[in-house]
Design a protein around this motif. Structure first.
Motif, PDB file in Angstrom:
ATOM      1  N   LEU A  31       0.836  -1.200   0.000  1.00 20.60           N
ATOM      2  CA  LEU A  31       0.000   0.000   0.000  1.00 20.60           C
ATOM      3  C   LEU A  31       0.873   1.252   0.000  1.00 20.60           C
ATOM      4  O   LEU A  31       0.618   2.212  -0.746  1.00 20.60           O
ATOM      5  N   GLU A  32       1.906   1.264   0.830  1.00 20.18           N
ATOM      6  CA  GLU A  32       2.817   2.401   0.884  1.00 20.18           C
ATOM      7  C   GLU A  32       3.500   2.614  -0.467  1.00 20.18           C
ATOM      8  O   GLU A  32       3.664   3.756  -0.924  1.00 20.18           O
ATOM      9  N   ALA A  33       3.908   1.517  -1.111  1.00 19.41           N
ATOM     10  CA  ALA A  33       4.570   1.617  -2.413  1.00 19.41           C
ATOM     11  C   ALA A  33       3.618   2.205  -3.451  1.00 19.41           C
ATOM     12  O   ALA A  33       4.014   3.027  -4.285  1.00 19.41           O
ATOM     13  N   ARG A  34       2.354   1.785  -3.397  1.00 19.93           N
ATOM     14  CA  ARG A  34       1.379   2.289  -4.356  1.00 19.93           C
ATOM     15  C   ARG A  34       1.101   3.770  -4.139  1.00 19.93           C
ATOM     16  O   ARG A  34       0.927   4.534  -5.091  1.00 19.93           O
ATOM     17  N   LEU A  35       1.060   4.198  -2.864  1.00 21.06           N
ATOM     18  CA  LEU A  35       0.795   5.602  -2.548  1.00 21.06           C
ATOM     19  C   LEU A  35       2.038   6.471  -2.690  1.00 21.06           C
ATOM     20  O   LEU A  35       1.940   7.697  -2.795  1.00 21.06           O
ATOM     21  N   GLY A  36       3.205   5.831  -2.639  1.00 24.05           N
ATOM     22  CA  GLY A  36       4.452   6.583  -2.748  1.00 24.05           C
ATOM     23  C   GLY A  36       4.812   7.349  -1.499  1.00 24.05           C
ATOM     24  O   GLY A  36       5.497   8.369  -1.553  1.00 24.05           O
ATOM     25  N   THR A  37       4.375   6.863  -0.347  1.00 22.76           N
ATOM     26  CA  THR A  37       4.698   7.530   0.914  1.00 22.76           C
ATOM     27  C   THR A  37       4.696   6.529   2.053  1.00 22.76           C
ATOM     28  O   THR A  37       4.025   5.489   1.993  1.00 22.76           O
ATOM     29  N   LYS A  38       5.431   6.844   3.111  1.00 24.14           N
ATOM     30  CA  LYS A  38       5.494   5.977   4.279  1.00 24.14           C
ATOM     31  C   LYS A  38       4.343   6.307   5.216  1.00 24.14           C
ATOM     32  O   LYS A  38       4.121   7.468   5.574  1.00 24.14           O
ATOM     33  N   LEU A  39       3.589   5.291   5.605  1.00 21.41           N
ATOM     34  CA  LEU A  39       2.424   5.486   6.460  1.00 21.41           C
ATOM     35  C   LEU A  39       2.692   5.155   7.923  1.00 21.41           C
ATOM     36  O   LEU A  39       2.085   5.753   8.817  1.00 21.41           O
ATOM     37  N   LEU A  40       3.584   4.204   8.157  1.00 19.93           N
ATOM     38  CA  LEU A  40       3.845   3.723   9.527  1.00 19.93           C
ATOM     39  C   LEU A  40       5.331   3.725   9.835  1.00 19.93           C
ATOM     40  O   LEU A  40       6.152   3.346   8.997  1.00 19.93           O
ATOM     41  N   HIS A  41       5.659   4.176  11.055  1.00 17.93           N
ATOM     42  CA  HIS A  41       7.004   3.974  11.585  1.00 17.93           C
ATOM     43  C   HIS A  41       7.015   2.611  12.279  1.00 17.93           C
ATOM     44  O   HIS A  41       6.171   2.340  13.147  1.00 17.93           O
ATOM     45  N   ARG A  42       7.951   1.754  11.935  1.00 17.69           N
ATOM     46  CA  ARG A  42       8.008   0.409  12.489  1.00 17.69           C
ATOM     47  C   ARG A  42       9.174   0.287  13.456  1.00 17.69           C
ATOM     48  O   ARG A  42      10.307   0.615  13.115  1.00 17.69           O
ATOM     49  N   THR A  43       8.902  -0.170  14.688  1.00 20.54           N
ATOM     50  CA  THR A  43       9.944  -0.518  15.647  1.00 20.54           C
ATOM     51  C   THR A  43       9.649  -1.913  16.163  1.00 20.54           C
ATOM     52  O   THR A  43       8.603  -2.496  15.859  1.00 20.54           O
ATOM     53  N   THR A  44      10.569  -2.451  16.933  1.00 22.03           N
ATOM     54  CA  THR A  44      10.357  -3.799  17.470  1.00 22.03           C
ATOM     55  C   THR A  44       9.247  -3.824  18.511  1.00 22.03           C
ATOM     56  O   THR A  44       8.690  -4.882  18.802  1.00 22.03           O
ATOM     57  N   ARG A  45       8.900  -2.662  19.038  1.00 23.77           N
ATOM     58  CA  ARG A  45       7.915  -2.630  20.119  1.00 23.77           C
ATOM     59  C   ARG A  45       6.519  -2.247  19.633  1.00 23.77           C
ATOM     60  O   ARG A  45       5.532  -2.802  20.097  1.00 23.77           O
ATOM     61  N   LYS A  46       6.433  -1.289  18.688  1.00 23.92           N
ATOM     62  CA  LYS A  46       5.094  -0.868  18.259  1.00 23.92           C
ATOM     63  C   LYS A  46       5.163  -0.134  16.924  1.00 23.92           C
ATOM     64  O   LYS A  46       6.241   0.216  16.422  1.00 23.92           O
ATOM     65  N   LEU A  47       3.987   0.120  16.380  1.00 22.12           N
ATOM     66  CA  LEU A  47       3.838   0.884  15.156  1.00 22.12           C
ATOM     67  C   LEU A  47       3.279   2.264  15.499  1.00 22.12           C
ATOM     68  O   LEU A  47       2.416   2.393  16.369  1.00 22.12           O
ATOM     69  N   THR A  48       3.776   3.294  14.828  1.00 20.10           N
ATOM     70  CA  THR A  48       3.225   4.632  14.992  1.00 20.10           C
ATOM     71  C   THR A  48       2.998   5.245  13.611  1.00 20.10           C
ATOM     72  O   THR A  48       3.724   4.939  12.659  1.00 20.10           O
ATOM     73  N   LEU A  49       2.009   6.088  13.519  1.00 18.50           N
ATOM     74  CA  LEU A  49       1.667   6.717  12.256  1.00 18.50           C
ATOM     75  C   LEU A  49       2.607   7.871  11.924  1.00 18.50           C
ATOM     76  O   LEU A  49       2.984   8.648  12.813  1.00 18.50           O
ATOM     77  N   THR A  50       2.991   7.977  10.666  1.00 14.36           N
ATOM     78  CA  THR A  50       3.671   9.174  10.191  1.00 14.36           C
ATOM     79  C   THR A  50       2.631  10.280  10.031  1.00 14.36           C
ATOM     80  O   THR A  50       1.424  10.046  10.181  1.00 14.36           O
ATOM     81  N   ASN A  51       3.067  11.488   9.729  1.00 16.20           N
ATOM     82  CA  ASN A  51       2.111  12.570   9.488  1.00 16.20           C
ATOM     83  C   ASN A  51       1.188  12.233   8.317  1.00 16.20           C
ATOM     84  O   ASN A  51      -0.023  12.445   8.374  1.00 16.20           O
ATOM     85  N   GLU A  52       1.783  11.681   7.246  1.00 17.64           N
ATOM     86  CA  GLU A  52       0.976  11.279   6.098  1.00 17.64           C
ATOM     87  C   GLU A  52       0.049  10.119   6.472  1.00 17.64           C
ATOM     88  O   GLU A  52      -1.092  10.053   6.030  1.00 17.64           O
ATOM     89  N   GLY A  53       0.572   9.209   7.294  1.00 18.06           N
ATOM     90  CA  GLY A  53      -0.230   8.070   7.733  1.00 18.06           C
ATOM     91  C   GLY A  53      -1.407   8.493   8.583  1.00 18.06           C
ATOM     92  O   GLY A  53      -2.500   7.922   8.485  1.00 18.06           O
ATOM     93  N   GLU A  54      -1.203   9.522   9.418  1.00 20.05           N
ATOM     94  CA  GLU A  54      -2.293  10.024  10.267  1.00 20.05           C
ATOM     95  C   GLU A  54      -3.431  10.565   9.402  1.00 20.05           C
ATOM     96  O   GLU A  54      -4.609  10.263   9.639  1.00 20.05           O
TER      97      GLU A  54
END
Length: 307
Positions: free
Chosen positions: A44-67
């Protein structure tokens, strides 16, 4: 057709991952593996051309674009669920989340009780409410319904419904007047201790009704600025100076004598009260029921919400 369907691939996976903060939790909910959820979101991110989620080993958080994308997806899914429910049951059922932007004191006093009653009536109707004197961008910030007090600009993409009028009075506490005396002319407002709203790059002043009944702008000396009407009332009751406030906010204090009306020949300027929402061909039942309830409450008052 397959290409058209592919445009919506990964949205459900993204929404649940963002909502739950985990690919694993989203996978458990949707009955697939966490890696399948992750791959769907990546595509989905590749199709939109933007990063939607920040990924860490503990949790996911939304980027500004993802929000922004997440809020849009929720709105679309709410609308789809509402339409499907109305088709299945043969009636429009209010469900989903309504995002409201309200003037602080007015919203708490007049709109919040309406929302509380609707919440008890409709178990699947939810609210996100922002109380602020800041003028939010309704479209950009994903707001479903806003209440505005004052003249409206030209908003072709919004629908406006007039709810009533608020009438402004100039007043002060007896303790202040006993120390400084009653003001008798407008020119004194440039020398007195006055309260004003929180303004940026604007001249401080009040709306005055002149002898001809027209509304004019009168500059004042602002000693204190408040972004909330209740705070202004508190300062006035403490005897800190003169204030101009709507009758719905100070009516009880005027009747009890804890505040006294002054410069009455210049009082009575009026400001319109409107409900605004984004223009759309289809109004969701969740929004319709709120607008109807607010409109009914306004009509129940003598002249809109100015009580």
């Amino acid at each position: 057709m397959a290409e058209q369907t592919g445009r919506f691939d990964g949205i459900i996976e993204f929404v649940e991952a963002a909502r739950l903060g985990s690919f694993t939790a989203a996978g458990n909910l949707l009955g697939v593996t966490n890696s399948a959820i992750g791959k769907s979101v990546t595509r989905l991110e590749a199709r939109l051309g933007t990063k939607l989620l920040h990924r860490t080993t503990r949790k996911l958080t939304l980027t500004n674009e993802g929000e922004a994308y997440f809020e849009s997806c929720l709105g679309i899914m709410d609308q789809l669920e509402s339409v499907e429910t109305s088709l299945a049951t043969g009636r429009a059922t209010p469900l989903g989340r309504v995002r409201l932007d309200l003037p602080a004191a007015f919203g708490r006093r007049h709109i919040l009780p309406i929302l509380n009653a609707l919440s008890l009536q409709y178990a699947r109707l939810d609210f996100s409410v922002n109380f602020s004197e800041r003028t939010a961008d309704i479209i950009a910030e994903g707001i479903d319904l806003a209440i505005r007090i004052g003249a409206l600009g030209d908003h072709a993409d919004l629908v406006a419904k007039r709810l009533g009028t608020q009438r402004l009075m100039i007043c002060a506490a007896p303790s202040y007047l006993s120390r400084h005396g009653q003001p008798t002319e407008l020119a004194e407002l440039s020398r007195r201790d006055c309260f004003g709203g929180w303004r940026r790059n604007q001249r401080p002043g009040w709306l005055i009704k002149d002898a001809a009944g027209n509304t004019a702008f009168e500059e004042i000396r602002v000693r204190h600025e408040f972004s909330d009407g209740e705070a202004m009332v508190s300062a006035a009751l403490a005897g800190c100076g003169l204030c101009q406030l709507p009758t719905w906010l100070i009516g009880d204090h005027l009747r009890s004598g804890s505040l006294v009306s002054v410069l009455e020949s210049f009082s009575g300027a009026e400001m319109p009260i409107h409900a605004l929402w984004p223009r759309s061909r289809y109004m969701q039942p969740k929004l319709r029921v709120v607008i109807d309830a607010v409109t009914k409450a306004a009509l129940a008052a003598n002249s809109g919400f100015d009580m």
